[in-house]
Design a protein around this motif. Sequence first.
Motif, PDB file in Angstrom:
ATOM      1  N   THR A  82      15.441-123.949  -8.048  1.00  0.00           N
ATOM      2  CA  THR A  82      14.183-123.982  -7.309  1.00  0.00           C
ATOM      3  C   THR A  82      13.206-124.893  -8.029  1.00  0.00           C
ATOM      4  O   THR A  82      12.880-124.672  -9.203  1.00  0.00           O
ATOM      5  N   ILE A  83      12.768-125.932  -7.333  1.00  0.00           N
ATOM      6  CA  ILE A  83      11.862-126.927  -7.901  1.00  0.00           C
ATOM      7  C   ILE A  83      10.480-126.781  -7.274  1.00  0.00           C
ATOM      8  O   ILE A  83      10.357-126.676  -6.046  1.00  0.00           O
ATOM      9  N   LYS A  84       9.446-126.769  -8.124  1.00  0.00           N
ATOM     10  CA  LYS A  84       8.070-126.783  -7.622  1.00  0.00           C
ATOM     11  C   LYS A  84       7.430-128.117  -7.967  1.00  0.00           C
ATOM     12  O   LYS A  84       7.516-128.587  -9.103  1.00  0.00           O
ATOM     13  N   VAL A  85       6.818-128.746  -6.960  1.00  0.00           N
ATOM     14  CA  VAL A  85       6.156-130.033  -7.153  1.00  0.00           C
ATOM     15  C   VAL A  85       4.784-130.014  -6.498  1.00  0.00           C
ATOM     16  O   VAL A  85       4.516-129.197  -5.610  1.00  0.00           O
ATOM     17  N   ILE A  86       3.940-130.942  -6.953  1.00  0.00           N
ATOM     18  CA  ILE A  86       2.673-131.192  -6.272  1.00  0.00           C
ATOM     19  C   ILE A  86       2.813-132.523  -5.547  1.00  0.00           C
ATOM     20  O   ILE A  86       3.147-133.542  -6.162  1.00  0.00           O
ATOM     21  N   ARG A  87       2.589-132.529  -4.239  1.00  0.00           N
ATOM     22  CA  ARG A  87       2.690-133.745  -3.444  1.00  0.00           C
ATOM     23  C   ARG A  87       1.310-134.088  -2.888  1.00  0.00           C
ATOM     24  O   ARG A  87       0.598-133.205  -2.373  1.00  0.00           O
ATOM     25  N   ALA A  88       0.958-135.349  -3.011  1.00  0.00           N
ATOM     26  CA  ALA A  88      -0.369-135.801  -2.562  1.00  0.00           C
ATOM     27  C   ALA A  88      -0.602-135.415  -1.103  1.00  0.00           C
ATOM     28  O   ALA A  88       0.217-135.699  -0.228  1.00  0.00           O
TER      29      ALA A  88
ATOM     30  N   ILE B 170      12.817-134.215  -2.410  1.00  0.00           N
ATOM     31  CA  ILE B 170      11.822-134.641  -3.389  1.00  0.00           C
ATOM     32  C   ILE B 170      11.432-136.074  -3.067  1.00  0.00           C
ATOM     33  O   ILE B 170      12.249-136.853  -2.588  1.00  0.00           O
ATOM     34  N   GLU B 171      10.184-136.448  -3.342  1.00  0.00           N
ATOM     35  CA  GLU B 171       9.712-137.802  -3.067  1.00  0.00           C
ATOM     36  C   GLU B 171       9.196-138.462  -4.339  1.00  0.00           C
ATOM     37  O   GLU B 171       8.730-137.784  -5.271  1.00  0.00           O
ATOM     38  N   VAL B 172       9.305-139.779  -4.367  1.00  0.00           N
ATOM     39  CA  VAL B 172       8.737-140.546  -5.472  1.00  0.00           C
ATOM     40  C   VAL B 172       7.240-140.257  -5.558  1.00  0.00           C
ATOM     41  O   VAL B 172       6.553-140.142  -4.541  1.00  0.00           O
ATOM     42  N   SER B 173       6.734-140.112  -6.766  1.00  0.00           N
ATOM     43  CA  SER B 173       5.327-139.797  -7.088  1.00  0.00           C
ATOM     44  C   SER B 173       5.026-138.307  -7.018  1.00  0.00           C
ATOM     45  O   SER B 173       3.888-137.897  -7.339  1.00  0.00           O
ATOM     46  N   ASP B 174       5.985-137.462  -6.603  1.00  0.00           N
ATOM     47  CA  ASP B 174       5.777-136.012  -6.720  1.00  0.00           C
ATOM     48  C   ASP B 174       5.563-135.648  -8.186  1.00  0.00           C
ATOM     49  O   ASP B 174       6.230-136.185  -9.081  1.00  0.00           O
ATOM     50  N   GLN B 175       4.641-134.727  -8.432  1.00  0.00           N
ATOM     51  CA  GLN B 175       4.435-134.219  -9.790  1.00  0.00           C
ATOM     52  C   GLN B 175       5.293-132.986  -9.980  1.00  0.00           C
ATOM     53  O   GLN B 175       5.138-131.989  -9.271  1.00  0.00           O
ATOM     54  N   LEU B 176       6.206-133.030 -10.933  1.00  0.00           N
ATOM     55  CA  LEU B 176       7.124-131.923 -11.182  1.00  0.00           C
ATOM     56  C   LEU B 176       6.429-130.842 -12.008  1.00  0.00           C
ATOM     57  O   LEU B 176       5.929-131.109 -13.107  1.00  0.00           O
TER      58      LEU B 176
ATOM     59  N   ILE C 281      11.108-125.784 -12.893  1.00  0.00           N
ATOM     60  CA  ILE C 281      12.439-125.569 -12.352  1.00  0.00           C
ATOM     61  C   ILE C 281      12.806-124.115 -12.631  1.00  0.00           C
ATOM     62  O   ILE C 281      12.753-123.662 -13.778  1.00  0.00           O
ATOM     63  N   ASP C 282      13.099-123.367 -11.581  1.00  0.00           N
ATOM     64  CA  ASP C 282      13.380-121.928 -11.690  1.00  0.00           C
ATOM     65  C   ASP C 282      12.275-121.225 -12.474  1.00  0.00           C
ATOM     66  O   ASP C 282      12.533-120.391 -13.354  1.00  0.00           O
ATOM     67  N   ASP C 283      11.023-121.590 -12.133  1.00  0.00           N
ATOM     68  CA  ASP C 283       9.807-121.012 -12.742  1.00  0.00           C
ATOM     69  C   ASP C 283       9.657-121.328 -14.228  1.00  0.00           C
ATOM     70  O   ASP C 283       8.828-120.724 -14.916  1.00  0.00           O
ATOM     71  N   ARG C 284      10.422-122.274 -14.738  1.00  0.00           N
ATOM     72  CA  ARG C 284      10.260-122.752 -16.124  1.00  0.00           C
ATOM     73  C   ARG C 284       9.471-124.056 -16.082  1.00  0.00           C
ATOM     74  O   ARG C 284       9.906-125.021 -15.440  1.00  0.00           O
ATOM     75  N   THR C 285       8.357-124.106 -16.800  1.00  0.00           N
ATOM     76  CA  THR C 285       7.532-125.311 -16.831  1.00  0.00           C
ATOM     77  C   THR C 285       8.304-126.462 -17.465  1.00  0.00           C
ATOM     78  O   THR C 285       8.947-126.295 -18.507  1.00  0.00           O
ATOM     79  N   VAL C 286       8.258-127.620 -16.829  1.00  0.00           N
ATOM     80  CA  VAL C 286       8.939-128.811 -17.345  1.00  0.00           C
ATOM     81  C   VAL C 286       7.909-129.742 -17.982  1.00  0.00           C
ATOM     82  O   VAL C 286       6.952-130.162 -17.326  1.00  0.00           O
TER      83      VAL C 286
ATOM     84  N   SER D  56      -4.668-135.570 -24.913  1.00  0.00           N
ATOM     85  CA  SER D  56      -4.437-136.375 -23.709  1.00  0.00           C
ATOM     86  C   SER D  56      -3.761-135.516 -22.647  1.00  0.00           C
ATOM     87  O   SER D  56      -2.691-134.952 -22.897  1.00  0.00           O
ATOM     88  N   ALA D  57      -4.391-135.414 -21.493  1.00  0.00           N
ATOM     89  CA  ALA D  57      -3.773-134.680 -20.389  1.00  0.00           C
ATOM     90  C   ALA D  57      -2.533-135.431 -19.925  1.00  0.00           C
ATOM     91  O   ALA D  57      -2.498-136.667 -19.931  1.00  0.00           O
ATOM     92  N   SER D  58      -1.499-134.690 -19.550  1.00  0.00           N
ATOM     93  CA  SER D  58      -0.259-135.341 -19.127  1.00  0.00           C
ATOM     94  C   SER D  58       0.347-134.623 -17.921  1.00  0.00           C
ATOM     95  O   SER D  58       0.009-133.476 -17.624  1.00  0.00           O
ATOM     96  N   LYS D  59       1.247-135.312 -17.241  1.00  0.00           N
ATOM     97  CA  LYS D  59       1.974-134.727 -16.119  1.00  0.00           C
ATOM     98  C   LYS D  59       3.336-135.399 -16.006  1.00  0.00           C
ATOM     99  O   LYS D  59       3.530-136.529 -16.473  1.00  0.00           O
ATOM    100  N   ILE D  60       4.284-134.685 -15.395  1.00  0.00           N
ATOM    101  CA  ILE D  60       5.626-135.204 -15.184  1.00  0.00           C
ATOM    102  C   ILE D  60       5.723-135.699 -13.744  1.00  0.00           C
ATOM    103  O   ILE D  60       5.505-134.933 -12.802  1.00  0.00           O
ATOM    104  N   VAL D  61       6.045-136.977 -13.576  1.00  0.00           N
ATOM    105  CA  VAL D  61       6.054-137.604 -12.250  1.00  0.00           C
ATOM    106  C   VAL D  61       7.454-138.129 -11.935  1.00  0.00           C
ATOM    107  O   VAL D  61       8.139-138.674 -12.796  1.00  0.00           O
ATOM    108  N   VAL D  62       7.867-137.977 -10.672  1.00  0.00           N
ATOM    109  CA  VAL D  62       9.166-138.480 -10.221  1.00  0.00           C
ATOM    110  C   VAL D  62       9.065-139.984  -9.968  1.00  0.00           C
ATOM    111  O   VAL D  62       8.230-140.439  -9.180  1.00  0.00           O
TER     112      VAL D  62
END
Length: 356
Positions: free
Chosen positions: A189-195, A155-161, A164-169, A136-142
Amino acid sequence: MRSIMPVKGRLLTPTKVLVTLLMLAAFFLPAPFVILSPGDPQNILGSAITITGTKVYPTSGKLSVTSVMVTDPDSYITGFDILYGWVDKDRAVIPRSEVYPEGETAEQAVEEGAAEMSGSQINATAAALSYLGYKSASKIVVLDINKSSNAYKAIEVSDQLLSIDDRTVKSSSELIAYLGDKKPGDLVTIKVIRAGLGVLTKSIKLSAREDNSAFIGINIEEQFDFPFDVKIKLEETGGPSGGLIFALGVVEKLTPENLVRSRNIAGTGTITTDGRVGPIGGIAEKIIGAQADGVEIFLTPTENCMDIKNLKALAKQKSGNSGKVMKIVPVATLAEAISLLELPDNAKFPSCQSFT
């Protein structure tokens, strides 16, 4: 030597009235406690679990989630209620602060319980499908952001995390573990995907809790794209403690092997997406409720064995009207629970004795 004669003490009438009023007030004024009592086990092998898009197999017997009835934070608990709770062996009286955060209302408690229940159902489905070999594909969502934290507006609600500091969450537990060595004021440092905007990189200064530990200020959830639809619905029950039983129910419905085999089985325990079973509260009340329902096998988290007191007395109690002694069986993982249910009826099951 002067002799001393005992004299009967006397209280002035106003003093007597004051003492009487104070004693009555102690019984009628609200007290900062909650009362726990056993709930009725709920069988989930009926309509509680609905699976569509794949083959489902028939089931037999009962596989029940156990629960604890607890007064809500707005309940008016008096001294009389506390006294009755102490006298009734099936009830427990504990400080309200051990169950509800300071200032939490009944409405907030219900909302939090519903959110925890929803999360446990997702975790249970993921754990069950993973055990059965499904991918099952999964993702971490705010889900939520603390407005008083530095993450607010960054950061915004529904951002995909993503990291953090280049460590996959991959989970909230991984995020919390990483932050364990951080201090308030540290930058991460946080990386997110935003729609609509793609990958964004945000630098956030960590905030401080009351105990001076560091936190980002976001509430996250692991969301899955399951290969078919699994819906779990249980009325009037909240919290995460049904995870283990939900996972077992999904496995039971998706496999031709009959794990329950017409038995009356119940249990409790949180569950992670990789099938680890965690401890819960109110274990004694859940055991009492299961015994009253005639449960034959009660599955408990191994970590709760230390909380189960008076094991010999529990073992001697007969379960419901069946005349049988209920087996209290500790488990640490979903796989372990399944292997134990596969044992023949006359097999020797592990017990909490070795863990206390």
